[in-house]
Design a protein around this motif. Structure first.
Motif, PDB file in Angstrom:
ATOM      1  N   UNK A 278     -17.503  45.487  35.987  1.00  0.00           N
ATOM      2  CA  UNK A 278     -18.073  46.728  37.142  1.00  0.00           C
ATOM      3  C   UNK A 278     -16.600  47.476  37.797  1.00  0.00           C
ATOM      4  N   UNK A 279     -15.071  46.722  37.427  1.00  0.00           N
ATOM      5  CA  UNK A 279     -13.700  47.251  38.536  1.00  0.00           C
ATOM      6  C   UNK A 279     -13.791  49.148  37.204  1.00  0.00           C
ATOM      7  N   UNK A 280     -13.666  49.843  37.815  1.00  0.00           N
ATOM      8  CA  UNK A 280     -12.979  50.894  36.706  1.00  0.00           C
ATOM      9  C   UNK A 280     -11.420  51.773  37.351  1.00  0.00           C
ATOM     10  N   UNK A 281     -10.596  50.516  38.029  1.00  0.00           N
ATOM     11  CA  UNK A 281      -9.813  51.704  38.586  1.00  0.00           C
ATOM     12  C   UNK A 281      -8.330  50.192  38.912  1.00  0.00           C
ATOM     13  N   UNK A 282      -6.825  50.800  39.278  1.00  0.00           N
ATOM     14  CA  UNK A 282      -6.104  49.856  39.918  1.00  0.00           C
ATOM     15  C   UNK A 282      -5.471  50.683  40.634  1.00  0.00           C
ATOM     16  N   UNK A 283      -5.478  49.965  42.160  1.00  0.00           N
ATOM     17  CA  UNK A 283      -4.869  50.967  43.146  1.00  0.00           C
ATOM     18  C   UNK A 283      -2.780  49.506  42.819  1.00  0.00           C
ATOM     19  N   UNK A 299      -5.190  52.056  30.893  1.00  0.00           N
ATOM     20  CA  UNK A 299      -4.843  50.946  30.648  1.00  0.00           C
ATOM     21  C   UNK A 299      -4.814  49.693  29.852  1.00  0.00           C
ATOM     22  N   UNK A 300      -6.442  49.948  29.848  1.00  0.00           N
ATOM     23  CA  UNK A 300      -6.562  49.482  28.313  1.00  0.00           C
ATOM     24  C   UNK A 300      -7.094  49.746  26.589  1.00  0.00           C
ATOM     25  N   UNK A 301      -6.862  51.013  27.569  1.00  0.00           N
ATOM     26  CA  UNK A 301      -7.017  51.745  24.973  1.00  0.00           C
ATOM     27  C   UNK A 301      -5.897  51.441  24.709  1.00  0.00           C
ATOM     28  N   UNK A 302      -5.059  51.773  23.728  1.00  0.00           N
ATOM     29  CA  UNK A 302      -4.400  52.228  23.031  1.00  0.00           C
ATOM     30  C   UNK A 302      -2.945  53.096  23.334  1.00  0.00           C
ATOM     31  N   UNK A 345      -3.524  45.901  42.175  1.00  0.00           N
ATOM     32  CA  UNK A 345      -4.886  45.875  42.605  1.00  0.00           C
ATOM     33  C   UNK A 345      -6.180  46.301  41.601  1.00  0.00           C
ATOM     34  N   UNK A 346      -6.765  45.614  41.067  1.00  0.00           N
ATOM     35  CA  UNK A 346      -7.672  45.919  40.638  1.00  0.00           C
ATOM     36  C   UNK A 346      -9.308  46.174  41.448  1.00  0.00           C
ATOM     37  N   UNK A 347      -9.687  47.055  40.893  1.00  0.00           N
ATOM     38  CA  UNK A 347     -10.921  47.897  42.055  1.00  0.00           C
ATOM     39  C   UNK A 347     -11.809  49.065  41.589  1.00  0.00           C
ATOM     40  N   UNK A 348     -12.182  49.793  42.977  1.00  0.00           N
ATOM     41  CA  UNK A 348     -13.060  50.239  41.942  1.00  0.00           C
ATOM     42  C   UNK A 348     -12.536  51.626  43.075  1.00  0.00           C
ATOM     43  N   UNK A 349     -12.562  52.763  42.084  1.00  0.00           N
ATOM     44  CA  UNK A 349     -12.447  54.334  42.982  1.00  0.00           C
ATOM     45  C   UNK A 349     -12.922  54.569  44.421  1.00  0.00           C
TER      46      UNK A 349
END
Ligand code: MTE
Ligand code: MO
Length: 476
Positions: A278-283, A299-302, A345-349
């Motif tokens: 359920x993470x959707x962002x990095x800060x 950040x995870x796509x090609x 930080x892997x987080x959520x918007x």
């Protein structure tokens, strides 16, 4: 003084940085459009003028009433001390230069007002005059000595410059631009580092030696990762041409540049850390407290978003984020391209806001399709065949067509240069049979799906300017 204490917070930097953190978007835009990338120099000079004026008033008051001048001096240093406290890169000692400067100013004020008082009552008294001159010379020499000491002890800057020069980094196979990317008359397809636009909130550029650099990847992850510069270099390295763009770029503006970046894929590092479902962002956070919020999928796509350590084959220039910054194709810099990176930080918007979001800019910042005429611009041309050329960009979407029109007539198709990937700008040119007189040239680009760029004018805030670049040309 700041250099002796090893903090970037000189009184001017402290006040300026706190000011920058609080300017509304319209003022930031105004500063950039007035001063371009010299906006910070303008701010420094502005602060110095205001402080010098206030100090002069204080000095004049102090001759008769010491406490009045002292009050102004204390107020000035208090502002700087408070400002220093609000800065993320202040550390424990950030307030000290401002506080010590205040104490020194009070002392000088006291000495001067003592010497000046008899001079006002007895202007011809040689002894008082000599005393005053001696004191002035003493204070001037003292200030100069402190300044020199600051430069000598301010080894941090020199140490970083030195470490940067010594650095041996994995080299790209070639620095040469791919064949066919350059259109005659457009800006150089590869932007030299020295000409690359610079935008950031840093009045004094963070100085980090690679040996001290550490990055922590944490938050909503299965396994926290901590790595130093050597660990980073041990990982597989990618080299990729990416065009960076600032959201503050006006239509036709030059806050855009294309470089060959070398670094490590964020995708690999993030997958190793294992982001929660359920993470959707990095800060991402810089040494000086700037933050960017970036969508995890980009950040995870090609697209090869990376932690970059080199730019056009050289270690990152200090003002472009040395030793490590983020580069994400397709996103404006303010939501992705954190320089002097120290934390992810892997987080959520819905859990945080990046630096610019509460200041009137959108949380998400995909780069908008746009185009620019580089030539002819600002000079008279001869009638006959005239080369019209420029750049168009829609990073990570791609540009499929560019058209030019003269005096609002029908759109004419320009010739596109090649593009090595959809993540760089694409150059174009068009041959114009130019008749004598004053004319208006306009350009528009189409994205990979054939959608034209937005023609309605919009300012940079909140998520990027739109409109057609329009250039007036005098022929004959
Ligand atoms: N630490 C830090 N990184 C930052 C910024 C900043 O203010 N501080 N500004 C961002 C913005 S708005 C842009 S457009 C890019 C510009 O990168 P450049 O100066 O290398 O061209 O850096 C981004 N990274
Ligand atoms: Mo930006």
């Amino acid at each position: 003084m700041a250099a002796v204490l090893g903090t970037p917070q000189t009184p001017v930097v402290a006040i300026g940085s706190a000011f920058i953190d609080r300017v509304p978007p319209w003022l930031k835009d105004l500063a950039i459009s007035l001063f371009g990338t010299h906006d910070k120099t303008a701010l420094r000079v502005g602060i110095l003028i205001v402080v010098a004026a206030l100090a002069a008033v204080g000095g004049m008051l102090a001759v008769r009433r010491y406490w009045a001048g002292a009050l102004i001096t204390i107020a000035l240093s208090a502002v700087a001390v408070v400002a220093a406290f609000t800065r993320a890169d202040s550390g424990q000692t950030g307030f000290l230069p401002s506080a010590l400067a205040g104490v020194a100013a009070l002392l000088v004020l006291r000495l001067f007002s003592r010497r000046l008082e008899p001079l006002i009552d007895f202007p011809d008294d040689g002894v008082s005059r000599r005393g005053f001159l001696q004191l002035s010379t003493g204070v001037a020499l003292g200030s100069a000595a402190v300044a020199v000491l600051g430069k000598v002890v301010g080894g941090n800057r020199a140490a970083v410059a030195d470490a940067r020069k010594q650095l041996q980094l994995p080299q790209p196979p070639t620095l040469a631009p791919p064949a066919g990317v350059q259109a005659d008359g457009a800006v150089p397809w590869a932007t030299p580092n020295a000409d690359f636009y610079r935008i950031d909130t840093a009045l004094s550029v963070p100085q980090i030696v690679p040996a001290d650099w550490k990055l922590r990847i944490h938050g909503m992850v299965g396994k926290e990762i901590e790595l130093n510069f050597d660990d980073l270099l041990k990982r597989p390295v990618v080299h990729k041409w990416v065009t960076l763009t600032c959201v503050s770029n006006e239509v036709g503006g030059d806050l855009i540049g294309n470089a060959l970046w070398s670094g490590v894929l964020l995708k690999d590092l993030l997958q190793e850390a294992g982001p929660a479902a359920d993470a959707d962002a990095i800060k991402s956070t810089s040494k000086d407290g700037f933050t960017a919020g970036t969508p995890l999928p980009t950040l995870l796509d090609d697209r090869q978003a990376m932690l970059a350590f080199a730019m056009n084959g050289d270690p990152l220039p200090v003002e472009h984020g040395f030793p490590v910054r983020v580069v994400v194709p397709g996103l404006y810099g303010y939501v992705s391209a954190t320089k002097w990176l120290v934390d992810i930080e892997v987080t959520r918007f819905d859990q945080f806001e990046g630096y610019w979001t509460p200041r009137g800019w959108s949380a998400l910042g995909p780069i908008k399709l746009s185009s620019r005429i580089d030539t002819p611009r600002g000079k008279k041309v001869e009638p006959g065949q005239v080369t019209v050329a420029g750049v168009a960009w829609d990073q990570h979407v791609g540009v499929s067509k560019v058209e030019v029109r003269v005096d609002g007539g029908s759109w004419q198709q320009a010739t596109l240069a090649t593009d090595p990937s959809i993540d760089t700008w694409r150059q174009w040119h068009w041959s114009w049979d130019a008749p004598r007189g004053n004319h208006v040239l306009q350009v528009r680009a189409f994205d990979a799906k054939g959608t034209p760029q937005v023609e309605d004018s919009a300012p940079p805030a909140p998520n990027g300017s739109t409109g057609l670049h329009t250039v007036n040309v005098k022929v004959g």
